[in-house]
Design a protein around this motif. Structure first.
Motif, PDB file in Angstrom:
ATOM      1  N   GLU A 157       0.917  -1.374  -0.035  1.00 49.14           N
ATOM      2  CA  GLU A 157      -0.086  -0.036   0.021  1.00 49.14           C
ATOM      3  C   GLU A 157       0.773   1.119  -0.148  1.00 49.14           C
ATOM      4  N   LEU A 158       2.107   1.094   0.206  1.00 49.19           N
ATOM      5  CA  LEU A 158       3.100   2.175   0.505  1.00 49.19           C
ATOM      6  C   LEU A 158       3.955   2.454  -0.950  1.00 49.19           C
ATOM      7  N   ASP A 159       3.906   1.437  -1.626  1.00 49.75           N
ATOM      8  CA  ASP A 159       4.471   1.360  -3.108  1.00 49.75           C
ATOM      9  C   ASP A 159       4.138   2.636  -3.951  1.00 49.75           C
ATOM     10  N   GLY A 160       5.202   3.353  -4.118  1.00 49.15           N
ATOM     11  CA  GLY A 160       5.066   4.756  -5.068  1.00 49.15           C
ATOM     12  C   GLY A 160       4.508   5.878  -4.118  1.00 49.15           C
ATOM     13  N   LYS A 161       4.353   5.862  -3.029  1.00 48.20           N
ATOM     14  CA  LYS A 161       4.019   6.964  -2.102  1.00 48.20           C
ATOM     15  C   LYS A 161       5.387   7.633  -1.428  1.00 48.20           C
ATOM     16  N   THR A 162       5.490   8.941  -1.428  1.00 45.04           N
ATOM     17  CA  THR A 162       6.618   9.566  -1.087  1.00 45.04           C
ATOM     18  C   THR A 162       6.541  10.386   0.337  1.00 45.04           C
ATOM     19  N   TYR A 200      10.798   8.084  -1.999  1.00 43.72           N
ATOM     20  CA  TYR A 200      10.008   7.245  -1.836  1.00 43.72           C
ATOM     21  C   TYR A 200       9.883   6.370  -0.448  1.00 43.72           C
ATOM     22  N   LEU A 201       8.796   6.249   0.182  1.00 38.13           N
ATOM     23  CA  LEU A 201       8.607   5.774   1.567  1.00 38.13           C
ATOM     24  C   LEU A 201       9.391   4.356   1.846  1.00 38.13           C
ATOM     25  N   LEU A 202       9.284   3.507   0.397  1.00 40.45           N
ATOM     26  CA  LEU A 202       9.895   2.233   0.572  1.00 40.45           C
ATOM     27  C   LEU A 202      11.447   2.330  -0.097  1.00 40.45           C
ATOM     28  N   ASN A 203      11.837   3.528   0.044  1.00 35.16           N
ATOM     29  CA  ASN A 203      13.584   3.598  -0.177  1.00 35.16           C
ATOM     30  C   ASN A 203      14.084   4.193   1.330  1.00 35.16           C
ATOM     31  N   ASN A 204      15.359   3.628   1.560  1.00 34.56           N
ATOM     32  CA  ASN A 204      15.816   3.931   2.806  1.00 34.56           C
ATOM     33  C   ASN A 204      17.179   4.081   2.511  1.00 34.56           C
ATOM     34  N   LYS A 231       9.997  -5.872  -2.902  1.00 33.04           N
ATOM     35  CA  LYS A 231      10.251  -5.211  -4.334  1.00 33.04           C
ATOM     36  C   LYS A 231      10.798  -6.371  -5.227  1.00 33.04           C
ATOM     37  N   ALA A 232      11.419  -7.480  -4.902  1.00 38.13           N
ATOM     38  CA  ALA A 232      11.860  -8.568  -5.770  1.00 38.13           C
ATOM     39  C   ALA A 232      10.662  -9.109  -6.127  1.00 38.13           C
ATOM     40  N   GLY A 233       9.568  -9.124  -5.438  1.00 37.31           N
ATOM     41  CA  GLY A 233       8.345  -9.942  -5.987  1.00 37.31           C
ATOM     42  C   GLY A 233       7.683  -8.924  -6.858  1.00 37.31           C
ATOM     43  N   ALA A 234       7.381  -7.580  -6.536  1.00 37.80           N
ATOM     44  CA  ALA A 234       6.908  -6.601  -7.392  1.00 37.80           C
ATOM     45  C   ALA A 234       7.658  -6.536  -8.847  1.00 37.80           C
ATOM     46  N   LEU A 235       8.935  -6.636  -8.675  1.00 35.71           N
ATOM     47  CA  LEU A 235      10.004  -6.525  -9.617  1.00 35.71           C
ATOM     48  C   LEU A 235       9.308  -7.090 -11.010  1.00 35.71           C
ATOM     49  N   PHE A 236       9.017  -8.583 -10.673  1.00 39.63           N
ATOM     50  CA  PHE A 236       8.779  -9.148 -12.041  1.00 39.63           C
ATOM     51  C   PHE A 236       7.366  -8.838 -12.674  1.00 39.63           C
TER      52      PHE A 236
END
Length: 228
Positions: free
Chosen positions: A10-15, A22-26, A131-136
């Motif tokens: 749900e947080l994917d793509g949100k900043t 991006y919230l999922l980047n750290n 991210k690995a799952g979403a990647l493909f």
């Protein structure tokens, strides 16, 4: 509270409303430390970081951003500090009242009145797994499904040079580039048809490379994309 993969999605793509990442980047600076009173600072294991939403406006930011930007000194005079308090940079809501001092980040800083146990807790391993799952699932959604994944170690020297140049355009180096590289498998004459690109890893929009350049790098996640 440790977020499930569904909640992470749900947080994917949100900043982050404070820093824009991006919230999922750290980064390493975002990682949480155990609260210690003596001895050397100790990172929490497994590694994790936290997100906090303003109780008033609901905007979300990395906990580190609240620490660095929102938790400010209140000065009694030019030379004397009266204390510290946290005010939301978006709506001005006072999250914590005035307090005489502030715990250093590497000594286990927590937002006053909002302990880590109440925040959105992201384990770095969970985020990487998502991210690995979403990647493909995202591979090939742009340009009619013609992106394919190759390893950075397998690219040719000219391709590596193109990636290095693209990385420099967004303030990165080759050491910042992700191991997976996305290669657009179309004839060179079709490149003129490209009017927009998005990162095949995180979904962020990509700038179109200058004429003659054959790579573009996502400034958010460091993923390289090779063009014909």
């Amino acid at each position: 509270m440790r977020l499930t993969i569904d909640k992470i999605a749900e947080l994917d793509g949100k900043t982050c409303f404070i820093c824009g990442r991006y919230l999922l980047n750290n980064t390493r600076r975002d990682l949480a430390y155990a609260e210690v009173h003596t001895g050397r600072p100790v990172l929490l294991r497994p590694e994790r970081y936290y997100l906090f939403a303003c109780p008033n406006c609901g905007k979300i930011a990395h906990k580190r951003c609240w620490y660095e930007v929102a938790d400010k000194k209140v000065k009694r005079s030019f030379f004397r500090t009266k204390g510290w308090k946290i005010v939301c940079p978006s709506c001005g809501f006072e999250i914590s009242g005035l307090r005489p001092n502030r715990l250093d980040w590497r000594h286990g800083y927590q937002i006053p009145g909002h302990p880590d146990s109440e925040l959105m807790e992201l384990y770095t391993s969970d985020v990487l797994a998502y991210k690995a799952g979403a990647l493909f699932g995202k591979v090939g959604q742009a340009i009619d499904g013609l992106f394919k994944v190759v390893g950075l170690s397998s690219v040719t020297d000219p391709e590596r040079n193109a990636i290095a140049a693209a990385a420099a355009r967004v303030g990165k180096t080759l050491s910042d580039i992700a191991a997976k590289v996305f290669k657009l498998d179309i004839p060179p004459e079709r490149r003129a048809e490209i009017t927009a690109l998005k990162c095949q890893n995180c979904g962020a929009p990509l700038p179109l490379p200058p004429p003659g350049e054959k790579a573009v790098v996502c400034e958010h996640c460091g993923t390289a994309h090779l063009l014909p």
